[in-house]
Design a protein around this motif. Structure first.
Motif, PDB file in Angstrom:
ATOM      1  N   THR A 126       0.855  -1.185   0.000  1.00  0.00           N
ATOM      2  CA  THR A 126       0.000   0.000   0.000  1.00  0.00           C
ATOM      3  C   THR A 126       0.894   1.240   0.000  1.00  0.00           C
ATOM      4  OG1 THR A 126      -0.099   0.001   2.423  1.00  0.00           O
ATOM      5  CG2 THR A 126      -1.920  -1.075   1.265  1.00  0.00           C
ATOM      6  N   ALA A 127       0.384   2.303  -0.570  1.00  0.00           N
ATOM      7  CA  ALA A 127       1.165   3.539  -0.641  1.00  0.00           C
ATOM      8  C   ALA A 127       1.341   4.122   0.756  1.00  0.00           C
ATOM      9  CB  ALA A 127       0.459   4.546  -1.532  1.00  0.00           C
ATOM     10  N   ASP A 128       2.448   4.806   0.961  1.00  0.00           N
ATOM     11  CA  ASP A 128       2.653   5.570   2.190  1.00  0.00           C
ATOM     12  C   ASP A 128       2.996   6.991   1.754  1.00  0.00           C
ATOM     13  OD1 ASP A 128       2.951   6.339   4.829  1.00  0.00           O
ATOM     14  OD2 ASP A 128       4.289   4.687   5.366  1.00  0.00           O
ATOM     15  N   ARG A 129       3.219   7.869   2.714  1.00  0.00           N
ATOM     16  CA  ARG A 129       3.498   9.268   2.367  1.00  0.00           C
ATOM     17  C   ARG A 129       4.450   9.854   3.389  1.00  0.00           C
ATOM     18  NH1 ARG A 129       1.312  13.458  -0.600  1.00  0.00           N
ATOM     19  NH2 ARG A 129      -0.031  11.985  -1.666  1.00  0.00           N
ATOM     20  N   LEU A 130       5.519  10.475   2.888  1.00  0.00           N
ATOM     21  CA  LEU A 130       6.387  11.265   3.762  1.00  0.00           C
ATOM     22  C   LEU A 130       5.654  12.581   4.001  1.00  0.00           C
ATOM     23  CD1 LEU A 130       9.092  11.942   5.199  1.00  0.00           C
ATOM     24  CD2 LEU A 130       9.912  12.777   2.981  1.00  0.00           C
ATOM     25  N   LEU A 172       6.107  21.430  -0.612  1.00  0.00           N
ATOM     26  CA  LEU A 172       5.053  20.434  -0.787  1.00  0.00           C
ATOM     27  C   LEU A 172       4.357  20.231   0.559  1.00  0.00           C
ATOM     28  CD1 LEU A 172       6.929  17.750  -2.933  1.00  0.00           C
ATOM     29  CD2 LEU A 172       5.348  19.527  -3.733  1.00  0.00           C
ATOM     30  N   PRO A 173       3.294  21.002   0.824  1.00  0.00           N
ATOM     31  CA  PRO A 173       2.658  20.918   2.150  1.00  0.00           C
ATOM     32  C   PRO A 173       2.059  19.540   2.431  1.00  0.00           C
ATOM     33  CG  PRO A 173       1.406  22.351   0.678  1.00  0.00           C
ATOM     34  CD  PRO A 173       2.652  21.984  -0.055  1.00  0.00           C
ATOM     35  N   ASP A 174       1.719  18.807   1.394  1.00  0.00           N
ATOM     36  CA  ASP A 174       1.155  17.465   1.594  1.00  0.00           C
ATOM     37  C   ASP A 174       2.214  16.377   1.548  1.00  0.00           C
ATOM     38  OD1 ASP A 174      -1.391  18.584   1.770  1.00  0.00           O
ATOM     39  OD2 ASP A 174      -1.672  18.491  -0.400  1.00  0.00           O
ATOM     40  N   GLY A 175       3.463  16.767   1.414  1.00  0.00           N
ATOM     41  CA  GLY A 175       4.546  15.787   1.436  1.00  0.00           C
ATOM     42  C   GLY A 175       4.682  15.036   0.120  1.00  0.00           C
ATOM     43  N   GLU A 223       3.048   8.845   6.997  1.00  0.00           N
ATOM     44  CA  GLU A 223       1.642   8.678   7.359  1.00  0.00           C
ATOM     45  C   GLU A 223       1.428   7.322   8.030  1.00  0.00           C
ATOM     46  OE1 GLU A 223      -1.404  10.738   4.620  1.00  0.00           O
ATOM     47  OE2 GLU A 223      -1.336   8.625   4.030  1.00  0.00           O
ATOM     48  N   LYS A 224       1.952   6.262   7.447  1.00  0.00           N
ATOM     49  CA  LYS A 224       1.706   4.927   7.997  1.00  0.00           C
ATOM     50  C   LYS A 224       2.868   4.411   8.829  1.00  0.00           C
ATOM     51  CE  LYS A 224      -1.556   3.651   4.444  1.00  0.00           C
ATOM     52  NZ  LYS A 224      -1.497   3.548   2.982  1.00  0.00           N
ATOM     53  N   ALA A 225       4.076   4.588   8.348  1.00  0.00           N
ATOM     54  CA  ALA A 225       5.246   4.009   9.036  1.00  0.00           C
ATOM     55  C   ALA A 225       5.637   4.795  10.278  1.00  0.00           C
ATOM     56  CB  ALA A 225       6.430   3.921   8.075  1.00  0.00           C
ATOM     57  N   GLY A 226       5.095   5.999  10.433  1.00  0.00           N
ATOM     58  CA  GLY A 226       5.392   6.788  11.625  1.00  0.00           C
ATOM     59  C   GLY A 226       6.697   7.555  11.510  1.00  0.00           C
TER      60      GLY A 226
END
Ligand SMILES: [Cu+2]
Length: 173
Positions: free
Chosen positions: A67-71, A99-102, A142-145
């Motif tokens: 699944t995708a994650d996000r920095l 990039l405010p949304d990472g 977002e997911k990996a913390g």
């Protein structure tokens, strides 16, 4: 627009912008960082001249999951503000943008933060970044913390973590 122009000028002074250099960071050696499905390799930055206000940080991020994650953010004690930026050529002019949304890290893919491209931006440095003094950075996904990494410090203007460009990019990114 004024802020963007200021940041661009600051980045040029800090040597973050390396137009026409096509470089990827070298493959990971000693230090990889893993958090969940995210693997971070070769976090690095560059030494800054005295009085420099900004610096750039780079790292290769692999998402080994399905699944995708996000920095989503970055922080460091070396700077008052730490942002996630992108840089691109726009009608022959290098521009950089917050990039405010990472940055999305798609499932199964690797995203390289590197000079002239995506980068971590240290704004209002509290002290110069010096060779031999690794820079602690917290990268939050977002997911990996949150992941604590130490960026090794390359010479000013170095195109890669070991002061070399590494391999040529093969059309990726
Ligand atoms: Cu920047």
């Amino acid at each position: 627009m004024r802020l963007a122009a200021f940041l661009l000028a600051a980045a040029m002074l800090a040597g973050i912008i390396a137009p026409f250099v096509s470089a990827t960071v070298a493959p990971a050696h000693a230090q990889d960082y893993t958090a969940g499905e995210i693997v971070l390799s070769d976090p690095w930055t560059r030494a800054t001249p005295p009085g420099a206000r900004t610096g750039g940080g780079f790292v290769t991020i692999a998402n080994t999951g399905d699944t995708a994650d996000r920095l989503v953010s970055a922080s460091s004690p070396v700077a008052k503000h730490t942002e996630i930026h992108t840089m691109s050529m726009d009608d022959g002019v290098m521009r950089m943008r917050h990039l405010p949304d990472g940055i999305e890290i798609p499932a199964g893919e690797t995203v390289a933060l590197k000079p002239g491209s995506l980068h971590i931006m240290f704004i209002d440095l509290e002290q110069p970044i010096e060779m031999g003094t690794p820079v602690p950075v917290v990268l939050t996904f977002e997911k990996a913390g949150a992941v604590d990494v130490e960026m090794t410090v390359a010479p000013p203007g170095a195109p890669g973590p070991k002061g070399k460009a590494g391999h040529k990019a093969h059309g990726d990114q």
